[in-house]
Design a protein around this motif. Structure first.
Motif, PDB file in Angstrom:
ATOM      1  N   PHE A 169      18.890   8.300  80.238  1.00 11.21           N
ATOM      2  CA  PHE A 169      17.778   7.744  81.030  1.00 11.21           C
ATOM      3  C   PHE A 169      16.843   8.871  81.460  1.00 11.21           C
ATOM      4  N   ILE A 170      17.409   9.902  82.068  1.00  6.75           N
ATOM      5  CA  ILE A 170      16.590  11.009  82.579  1.00  6.75           C
ATOM      6  C   ILE A 170      15.870  11.714  81.433  1.00  6.75           C
ATOM      7  N   GLU A 171      16.618  11.958  80.338  1.00  9.85           N
ATOM      8  CA  GLU A 171      15.998  12.679  79.222  1.00  9.85           C
ATOM      9  C   GLU A 171      14.894  11.861  78.573  1.00  9.85           C
ATOM     10  N   ARG A 172      15.109  10.572  78.481  1.00 15.63           N
ATOM     11  CA  ARG A 172      14.089   9.706  77.870  1.00 15.63           C
ATOM     12  C   ARG A 172      12.804   9.710  78.706  1.00 15.63           C
ATOM     13  N   ILE A 173      12.972   9.645  80.019  1.00 12.27           N
ATOM     14  CA  ILE A 173      11.789   9.641  80.889  1.00 12.27           C
ATOM     15  C   ILE A 173      11.065  10.988  80.778  1.00 12.27           C
ATOM     16  N   ASN A 174      11.857  12.068  80.825  1.00 10.92           N
ATOM     17  CA  ASN A 174      11.221  13.396  80.728  1.00 10.92           C
ATOM     18  C   ASN A 174      10.522  13.583  79.385  1.00 10.92           C
ATOM     19  N   SER A 175      11.198  13.212  78.295  1.00 12.55           N
ATOM     20  CA  SER A 175      10.599  13.529  76.994  1.00 12.55           C
ATOM     21  C   SER A 175       9.404  12.622  76.700  1.00 12.55           C
ATOM     22  N   ASP A 176       9.530  11.327  76.961  1.00 15.96           N
ATOM     23  CA  ASP A 176       8.458  10.414  76.540  1.00 15.96           C
ATOM     24  C   ASP A 176       7.351  10.290  77.590  1.00 15.96           C
ATOM     25  N   LEU A 177       7.760  10.085  78.830  1.00 18.33           N
ATOM     26  CA  LEU A 177       6.737   9.762  79.828  1.00 18.33           C
ATOM     27  C   LEU A 177       6.167  11.016  80.492  1.00 18.33           C
ATOM     28  N   VAL A 178       7.044  11.975  80.815  1.00 17.98           N
ATOM     29  CA  VAL A 178       6.542  13.189  81.482  1.00 17.98           C
ATOM     30  C   VAL A 178       5.861  14.093  80.455  1.00 17.98           C
ATOM     31  N   ASN A 179       6.607  14.447  79.387  1.00 15.72           N
ATOM     32  CA  ASN A 179       6.042  15.410  78.431  1.00 15.72           C
ATOM     33  C   ASN A 179       4.996  14.788  77.532  1.00 15.72           C
ATOM     34  N   ASN A 180       5.407  13.753  76.816  1.00 16.60           N
ATOM     35  CA  ASN A 180       4.518  13.257  75.771  1.00 16.60           C
ATOM     36  C   ASN A 180       3.252  12.612  76.349  1.00 16.60           C
ATOM     37  N   TYR A 181       3.452  11.722  77.307  1.00 13.70           N
ATOM     38  CA  TYR A 181       2.296  10.975  77.838  1.00 13.70           C
ATOM     39  C   TYR A 181       1.598  11.762  78.952  1.00 13.70           C
ATOM     40  N   GLY A 182       2.365  12.056  80.005  1.00 16.15           N
ATOM     41  CA  GLY A 182       1.775  12.688  81.187  1.00 16.15           C
ATOM     42  C   GLY A 182       1.119  14.012  80.851  1.00 16.15           C
ATOM     43  N   ASN A 183       1.798  14.832  80.051  1.00 16.67           N
ATOM     44  CA  ASN A 183       1.240  16.153  79.727  1.00 16.67           C
ATOM     45  C   ASN A 183      -0.009  16.067  78.889  1.00 16.67           C
ATOM     46  N   LEU A 184       0.010  15.132  77.928  1.00 13.25           N
ATOM     47  CA  LEU A 184      -1.172  15.012  77.070  1.00 13.25           C
ATOM     48  C   LEU A 184      -2.374  14.614  77.918  1.00 13.25           C
ATOM     49  N   LEU A 185      -2.142  13.700  78.824  1.00 13.32           N
ATOM     50  CA  LEU A 185      -3.233  13.255  79.695  1.00 13.32           C
ATOM     51  C   LEU A 185      -3.731  14.437  80.530  1.00 13.32           C
ATOM     52  N   ASN A 186      -2.777  15.135  81.135  1.00  9.34           N
ATOM     53  CA  ASN A 186      -3.123  16.230  82.016  1.00  9.34           C
ATOM     54  C   ASN A 186      -3.841  17.363  81.295  1.00  9.34           C
ATOM     55  N   ARG A 187      -3.303  17.728  80.140  1.00  9.22           N
ATOM     56  CA  ARG A 187      -3.909  18.842  79.386  1.00  9.22           C
ATOM     57  C   ARG A 187      -5.311  18.460  78.941  1.00  9.22           C
ATOM     58  N   THR A 188      -5.452  17.224  78.449  1.00 10.19           N
ATOM     59  CA  THR A 188      -6.763  16.801  77.949  1.00 10.19           C
ATOM     60  C   THR A 188      -7.790  16.785  79.079  1.00 10.19           C
ATOM     61  N   LEU A 189      -7.398  16.171  80.204  1.00  9.50           N
ATOM     62  CA  LEU A 189      -8.359  16.102  81.319  1.00  9.50           C
ATOM     63  C   LEU A 189      -8.731  17.506  81.792  1.00  9.50           C
ATOM     64  N   ASN A 190      -7.746  18.395  81.815  1.00 12.71           N
ATOM     65  CA  ASN A 190      -8.032  19.760  82.276  1.00 12.71           C
ATOM     66  C   ASN A 190      -8.920  20.519  81.307  1.00 12.71           C
ATOM     67  N   MET A 191      -8.695  20.308  80.007  1.00 12.40           N
ATOM     68  CA  MET A 191      -9.543  21.021  79.031  1.00 12.40           C
ATOM     69  C   MET A 191     -10.977  20.488  79.060  1.00 12.40           C
ATOM     70  N   VAL A 192     -11.096  19.146  79.152  1.00 13.21           N
ATOM     71  CA  VAL A 192     -12.456  18.575  79.202  1.00 13.21           C
ATOM     72  C   VAL A 192     -13.169  19.053  80.475  1.00 13.21           C
ATOM     73  N   LYS A 193     -12.383  19.247  81.530  1.00 11.96           N
ATOM     74  CA  LYS A 193     -12.947  19.756  82.778  1.00 11.96           C
ATOM     75  C   LYS A 193     -13.433  21.200  82.582  1.00 11.96           C
ATOM     76  N   LYS A 194     -12.556  21.996  81.956  1.00 14.68           N
ATOM     77  CA  LYS A 194     -12.858  23.410  81.807  1.00 14.68           C
ATOM     78  C   LYS A 194     -14.039  23.644  80.867  1.00 14.68           C
ATOM     79  N   TYR A 195     -14.016  22.940  79.707  1.00 14.68           N
ATOM     80  CA  TYR A 195     -15.046  23.232  78.704  1.00 14.68           C
ATOM     81  C   TYR A 195     -16.316  22.405  78.884  1.00 14.68           C
ATOM     82  N   PHE A 196     -16.180  21.211  79.474  1.00 14.71           N
ATOM     83  CA  PHE A 196     -17.353  20.316  79.523  1.00 14.71           C
ATOM     84  C   PHE A 196     -17.576  19.696  80.904  1.00 14.71           C
ATOM     85  N   ASN A 197     -17.039  20.350  81.914  1.00 13.64           N
ATOM     86  CA  ASN A 197     -17.255  19.864  83.281  1.00 13.64           C
ATOM     87  C   ASN A 197     -16.838  18.407  83.456  1.00 13.64           C
ATOM     88  N   SER A 198     -15.781  18.007  82.760  1.00 12.23           N
ATOM     89  CA  SER A 198     -15.199  16.656  82.821  1.00 12.23           C
ATOM     90  C   SER A 198     -16.056  15.568  82.171  1.00 12.23           C
TER      91      SER A 198
END
Ligand code: MSP
Length: 531
Positions: free
Chosen positions: A346-375
């Protein structure tokens, strides 16, 4: 896209105990399908409810010093509360003690007596009090145990009414043959080989010594067998044989797709007796009876409140979020098969799919668009980039795969297709290395279109994740600031319309779980219940 009508049902739950994660599983998969069909723009009616009659419930009421009616009145409120907390989006909650249901069952009984499909006889056989089921000599075997729950059965002899099942066997076999997907996943074979082909017995459908049930108007000594009472909920809920049968005409019609979920231990009632009842009433049969597997303990025993080994879903929701629990159930427990709620998984599934795969992609993308294009999302334009074009085409392939799987009720694979789309996004970032592109003025287009493509990956995956992640996928769409017209399923392949949108500030969707601490917490929670 043409709007279709969908009628989706879960079994109604015995109003005899508190709900546990096994029940929550059953409800979650049906709800996931209901949400998916609504997402596609279809007109869905989703039914659940409580099964409130029978000896078991009368005994429980007595043990609580309550009348059966007072007892079920309390339990059903508890059910509704639980399902609200589980995010179950039912359109109607039916109770079998509702006078409208009672009247429908009595009318059906009368109709079948009139047409000669119900007759009076004498019943002698084996009875399991716990499952409220009659069994034949061969079914209980030498040890006289119930084939469903393994408990001891006892002999019963009494005057009773029978449903003429034998008469419908040829029609039933013909139906099975012409509708190979009626009970998918090979779940019909066991029923055929164990019950139908050896010679189906007529079903005893009244009880003489049970008081808490629907009175049989033809015979004041008898009440209607709880399973006949219960199965008819699926049509009484729609107003069958009532003054207002508009829902029935809409959702139990040939224009509707009818999908009924049931756990494997009640397969027999749903794939044999239910079709026979419908045939006797000259009504259409469901398109699909989806028999799902059960949640078992680690030692392979069915989770069940009466065995005292089943945790409630509520503490899990409180600690890990509703979406985490629902996602785990659909993604990790392969639909159609039995599964085990395993803390570490249960814990590993949440970490791998929801925290890493989904949450991180969202976070990294929003941060990069913020950094390079002011969001602000760069303007879309097709460019000659192999990586970007491949990302779009791979994503579209997965989108088709998602729909194919979801349309066949393979929700586990549907969820995994969403994850594969997010995987594409994460791998794309590694290959494109936007931080390197950002240093090269000649790569401006490539950087802009890479960021644009990532926004689309997140928009599209968030849309199709909504049936699974009933709160967080919407939050992601809000962070991306996707306009509602582009949050629809019909707009899903409309690439290019996000240009100029200003993203909202990134927020964590799913906090990372500490594997050791949480595994320990969950193991204690479950082992407290689970031997
Ligand atoms: N009242 C009958 C159904 C009548 S439908 C006309 C009944 N009730 S139940 O409360 O025992 O079960 C309701 C549903 O929950 C069933 O589909 C059953 O398979 C499911 N589950 C009960 N325990 C479960 C697990 N441990 N795991 C998965 N599903 C489980 O049967």
């Amino acid at each position: 896209m043409l709007k279709k009508y969908f009628y989706i049902t879960t079994p109604i739950y015995y109003a005899s105990a508190n709900l546990h994660i096994g029940h929550a599983y059953c409800e979650t998969i049906a709800d996931t399908l209901a949400r998916y069909e609504r997402l596609k723009g279809n007109d869905v009616f989703f039914l659940t409810g409580s099964d409130e009659h029978g000896e078991k419930i009368a005994k429980n009421a007595q043990a609580n010093n309550m009348s059966p009616q007072d007892f079920v009145d309390k339990i059903y409120l508890n059910f509704i509360q639980n399902w609200k907390e589980m995010g179950i989006s039912f359109d109607k909650f039916i109770r079998t003690s509702d006078p409208k249901h009672v009247e429908c069952v009595q009318k059906v009984f009368h109709k079948l007596v009139e047409q000669g499909d119900i007759y009076q006889g004498n019943y002698e056989g084996w009875y399991c009090t716990s499952c409220e089921s009659f069994w034949t000599e061969s079914q209980v075997g030498e040890n006289h145990t119930c084939p469903d729950c393994g408990r001891q059965v006892h002999k019963e002899a009494q005057k009773a009414y029978f449903l003429n099942c034998k008469k419908y066997v040829p029609q039933l076999l013909e139906f099975y043959k012409s509708h190979p997907d009626f009970v998918p996943g090979g779940k019909l074979n066991e029923m055929l080989n164990t019950f139908v082909l050896p010679g189906l017995e007529d079903l005893c459908i009244t009880r003489q010594d049970v008081k808490w049930g629907i009175p049989c108007l033809e015979d004041p000594d008898q009440v209607i067998y709880v399973w006949i009472d219960a199965l008819l909920n699926y049509i009484s809920a729609l107003g069958y044989l009532s003054n207002d049968d508009s829902l029935f005409n809409k959702y139990w019609s040939d224009q509707a797709t009818i999908v009924q979920f049931a756990g494997r231990e009640i397969n027999r009632f749903h794939s044999i007796y239910w079709p026979i009842l419908l045939m006797a009433l000259n009504l259409r049969l469901p398109d699909t009876i989806y028999i799902h597997g059960l949640l078992l303990t680690r030692s392979g025993v069915k989770l069940s409140k009466s065995l005292g080994n089943a945790p409630s879903p509520l503490p899990l929701i409180e600690r890990y979020s509703l979406d985490a629990l629902r996602y785990y159930m659909v993604r990790e427990i392969v639909i159609g098969e039995d599964g085990t709620f395993t803390p570490k998984q249960f814990i590993e599934r949440i970490n791998s799919d929801l925290v890493n795969n989904y949450g991180n992609l969202l976070n990294r993308t929003l941060n990069m668009v913020k950094k390079y294009f002011n969001s602000v999302v760069p303007n879309y334009k097709p460019i000659d980039s192999e990586n970007i074009n491949k990302l779009y085409s791979d994503m579209f392939k997965l989108l088709d795969e998602y729909q194919n799987n979801m349309d066949k009720y393979n929700l586990t694979k549907g969820a995994s297709c969403c994850m594969s789309i997010l995987d594409l996004g994460n791998k794309f970032i590694e290959v494109q290395a936007p931080w390197i592109l950002a240093k090269d003025p000649n790569k401006k287009d490539e950087l802009e279109q890479s960021m644009y493509a990532l926004e689309e990956v997140l928009r599209i995956s968030s849309i199709i994740l909504q049936p699974f992640l009933v709160t967080k996928a919407k939050l992601a769409l809000e962070q991306l600031n996707v306009p509602s017209s582009l949050q629809t399923y019909s707009s899903i392949k409309e690439i290019g319309k996000l240009s100029g949108i200003k993203n909202n500030p990134p927020q964590i969707l799913f906090p990372r779980l500490d594997v050791e601490i949480e595994t320990k917490y969950l193991t204690e929670l479950i082992d407290g219940k689970n031997n």
